[in-house]
Write an enzyme that holds these catalytic residues in place. Structure first.
Site, mmCIF file in Angstrom:
data_model
loop_
_atom_site.group_PDB
_atom_site.id
_atom_site.type_symbol
_atom_site.label_atom_id
_atom_site.label_comp_id
_atom_site.label_asym_id
_atom_site.label_seq_id
_atom_site.Cartn_x
_atom_site.Cartn_y
_atom_site.Cartn_z
ATOM 1 N N ASP A 10 26.889 18.447 -24.062
ATOM 2 C CA ASP A 10 27.481 17.239 -24.655
ATOM 3 C C ASP A 10 27.569 15.949 -23.834
ATOM 4 O O ASP A 10 26.850 14.985 -24.061
ATOM 5 C CB ASP A 10 28.862 17.581 -25.245
ATOM 6 N N GLU A 66 35.971 18.693 -14.033
ATOM 7 C CA GLU A 66 37.328 18.424 -14.537
ATOM 8 C C GLU A 66 38.073 17.434 -13.643
ATOM 9 O O GLU A 66 38.762 16.544 -14.130
ATOM 10 C CB GLU A 66 38.145 19.717 -14.650
HETATM 11 C C1 DMJ Z 1 38.041 16.793 -22.601
HETATM 12 O O1 DMJ Z 1 38.471 17.223 -21.358
HETATM 13 C C2 DMJ Z 1 36.801 15.961 -22.504
HETATM 14 O O2 DMJ Z 1 36.596 15.299 -23.693
HETATM 15 C C3 DMJ Z 1 35.592 16.774 -22.200
HETATM 16 O O3 DMJ Z 1 34.406 16.014 -22.218
HETATM 17 C C4 DMJ Z 1 35.458 17.826 -23.229
HETATM 18 N N1 DMJ Z 1 36.620 18.572 -23.484
HETATM 19 C C5 DMJ Z 1 37.913 17.997 -23.490
HETATM 20 C C6 DMJ Z 1 38.484 17.758 -24.852
HETATM 21 O O4 DMJ Z 1 38.144 18.617 -25.827
#
Ligand code: DMJ
Length: 644
Positions: free
Chosen positions: A396, A263
């Site tokens: 992802d 994050e």
């Molecule tokens: C964001 O912080 C980023 O896109 C991350 O890769 C996935 N989740 C959130 C948004 O949904």
């Protein structure tokens, strides 16, 4: 021991007369004052000075300077000798929340509640000095190839101006009006954050206060750092200046809290990097390199695969309590590459690049079940821990960063390219499905068994497959473009089949369901961007007007259901026409959702895709054209020499 009786001294030896006591005390205090004062006349290198003076009195950190003792990170011998916080690591009790965080929307949030933190069970907490730690500070380096980073050279190597000819202003009036609406939404979200939550991480729009949370290790202002580039590209210059000033005066990186490496990297490092590249303001570069260095100790594990949580002060790191058997998460350690390559570019310190290339090397070498990458890997043994594969939460952005690494390297990173297309092939063979109703989706895989579910997070993959279409194996371009369009269509269906026209957190394709959530716990929408992100890429790639139309539907739904008096809020059930708000304006709403909408309604020359790649938090990072950068820096050096 016998005390001899002296005149004026009592038998106890402590009985001095009042006047004698006074003279003695006076003498003592004079001595102390003298010693302390002398500290200020000692040369800078004397360590005592560092111990006695508070952190604010330390010399300012300047990249490229050689006087930065405060920049040493734990694990570095110099730092240890200085007696700074380094030894804490061995004994600190981590206080990471074991709760899954639904409000924090990393794609990795699909977390089960762990009973005990991993580090309490095994020696997972790491504080071993890493090889090469002596090179940890960037102070010794200055830009790539030992010279200061040249912003001018970088600008010359862009193919087009970053903001386009005319800030991407569209020529048709309807699109322009829509774009203005998105800008107004950004201003509204920003103004309310500023009014009620300034300096905190996120706004709680119903209770009109701020939220700090536990993802950023004590860092503050997540919404500010995440918004810098959005404000700038939207031309909200007053707001951008306020944000910049806050970073300059208030973004305190001296923090002792436990942070999610992922994050902090995607939001803070990504946000500051983009702000620097877009504006050239040195403060962003200074802050981002300093922050990057604080993240390096997370890589001090037997394999070099970082753990998920790091104490930004001590450098101690450990795995999430909920991650099985002390594992690290694919989407977390696989989502550092873009930012770390740029950290090396700006600082000249190759360590950042080495750390992420080591992760790449391990992943490339390791055996993969059916060519797939499971989501959990042990940072100790370097083996997979569980066979759960997903292109949504937990997996992802690892795939996203493979193709984007290739694109960001000016298409020179062949390893990333190869890994991306082989992963896509395995995903297509094993995970891509067609529903009875004809919708294409990407299922999840649990040790060979398919779970017919797709998360909102997985909807970014339409855009990803779209941008990857061009460079795929011969004859595959149209195929990948079609697949990208089909997945984006399915994700749009998950929106249009709800009462609010916003999509659920996860939707299923079993027991009669087709792109709808079947569990109450999957019905929420927290202002996530992924579906809109795919609309934006598909618009740029095809110019099919339906993507702008779908984007506009999302704007209307956001306005109707998520806009409240003091900001925007997520909702608990997208199928209920009377909504219940979750009281959280996520920082990614400002950095991603609104930015992608704005780009969707702008001309393509606003942040053109042949010059920029977006990190997973939608922060644009420039393509690195090594040869061009080198040539321009050489020219500058020559010009400088001529001047001298
Ligand atoms: C964001 O912080 C980023 O896109 C991350 O890769 C996935 N989740 C959130 C948004 O949904």
């Amino acid at each position: 021991m016998v005390l001899r009786k002296l005149p004026g001294v009592s038998a106890s030896g402590m009985g001095l007369r009042l006047s004698q006591k006074f003279v003695f005390l006076l003498f003592l205090s004079g001595l102390v004052t003298l010693c302390f004062g002398a500290l200020f006349f000692l040369p800078d290198t004397v360590r005592l000075k560092r111990i006695f003076l508070s952190k604010n009195e330390n010399p300012a950190v300047t990249v490229g300077s050689d006087s930065v003792l405060s920049k040493k990170v734990p694990g570095d011998p110099e730092h240890q000798r200085a007696g700074l916080k380094v030894s804490e690591g061995a004994n600190v009790k981590p206080k990471v929340s074991r709760k899954p965080s639904v409000t924090h929307g990393a794609r990795t949030v699909e977390r089960s509640v762990g009973s005990r933190a991993q580090d309490e069970r095994s020696p997972a907490r790491a504080h071993e000095p890493a090889a090469g730690d002596e090179r940890v500070t960037s102070a010794a380096h200055s830009g790539e190839h030992g010279r200061a980073y040249s912003y001018e050279a970088f600008k010359k190597c862009l193919l087009k101006p970053a903001l386009g000819k005319n800030q991407g202003t569209p020529s048709d009036s309807e699109t322009l009006q829509r774009r203005e609406k998105v800008k107004e939404m950004m201003k509204f979200a920003w103004d309310n954050y500023k009014r009620y939550a300034w300096g905190q991480n996120e706004l709680r729009p119903l209770t009109r206060n701020g939220h700090i949370g536990n993802m950023f290790g004590g860092l503050r202002g997540a919404s500010i750092v995440d918004s810098l580039d959005t404000l700038y590209i939207m031309g909200l210059m007053e707001e951008y200046e306020e944000a910049k000033e806050w970073v300059q005066n208030n973004l305190d990186l001296i923090s002792n809290g436990e942070a999610s490496l992922f994050e902090v990297n995607i939001r803070y490092v990504g946000g500051l990097l983009s702000a620097y590249y877009l504006t050239g303001a040195e403060i962003f570069k200074q802050k981002v390199v300093e922050l990057g260095e604080k993240l390096l100790p997370a890589f001090n594990t037997p394999t070099g695969i970082p753990r998920g949580v790091i104490n930004l002060g001590s450098g101690t790191s450990w795995s999430w309590g909920w991650a099985s058997a002390g594992s690290s998460i694919l989407a977390e350690f696989g989502t550092l590459h873009l930012e770390f390559i740029h950290l090396s570019q700006l600082s000249g310190n190759p360590l950042f690049t080495e750390k992420v290339m080591n992760i790449r090397k391990l992943l490339n070498k390791i055996e993969k079940p059916h060519g797939l990458y499971p989501n959990f890997l042990s940072p100790v043994s370097g083996n997979w821990v569980q066979h759960h594969v997903s292109i949504g939460g937990l997996g992802d952005s690892f795939y996203e960063y493979l193709i984007k690494s290739f694109l960001m390297s000016d298409k020179t990173d062949q390893e990333a390219k190869k890994m991306y297309y082989s992963a896509m092939e395995a995903i297509e063979t094993n995970l891509v499905q067609k529903s009875p109703g004809g919708l294409t989706y990407v299922a999840e895989w649990r040790g060979g068994i398919l779970d017919h579910k797709m998360g909102h997070l997985a909807c970014f993959s339409g855009g990803m497959m779209g941008i990857g279409a061009e460079d795929g194996p011969a004859g595959h371009k149209q195929h990948y473009l079609d697949l990208a369009a089909e997945i984006t269509h399915t994700c749009h269906e998950s929106y249009s089949r709800s009462a609010t026209k916003l999509g659920p957190e996860a939707f299923r394709f079993d027991a009669g369901a087709e792109a709808t959530a079947t569990r109450m716990s999957d019905r929420y929408y927290i202002l996530r961007p992924e579906v809109i992100e795919s609309y934006m890429y598909m618009w740029r790639l095809t110019h099919d007007p339906k993507y702008r139309q779908w984007g506009w539907e999302a704007v209307e739904a956001l306005e109707k259901h998520c806009r409240v008096d003091a900001g925007f809020s997520g909702i608990r059930d997208v199928y209920a026409s009377t909504v219940s708000h979750d009281n959280m304006q996520q920082s990614f709403f400002l950095s991603e959702t609104l930015k992608y909408l704005y780009l969707l309604f702008s001309d393509d020359d606003l942040l053109p895709l042949d010059d920029w790649v977006f990190n997973t938090e939608a922060h644009p990072l420039p393509v690195i054209r090594k040869r061009c950068l080198q040539e321009h820096s050489n020219t500058q050096d020559d010009e400088q020499t001529n001047l001298e």
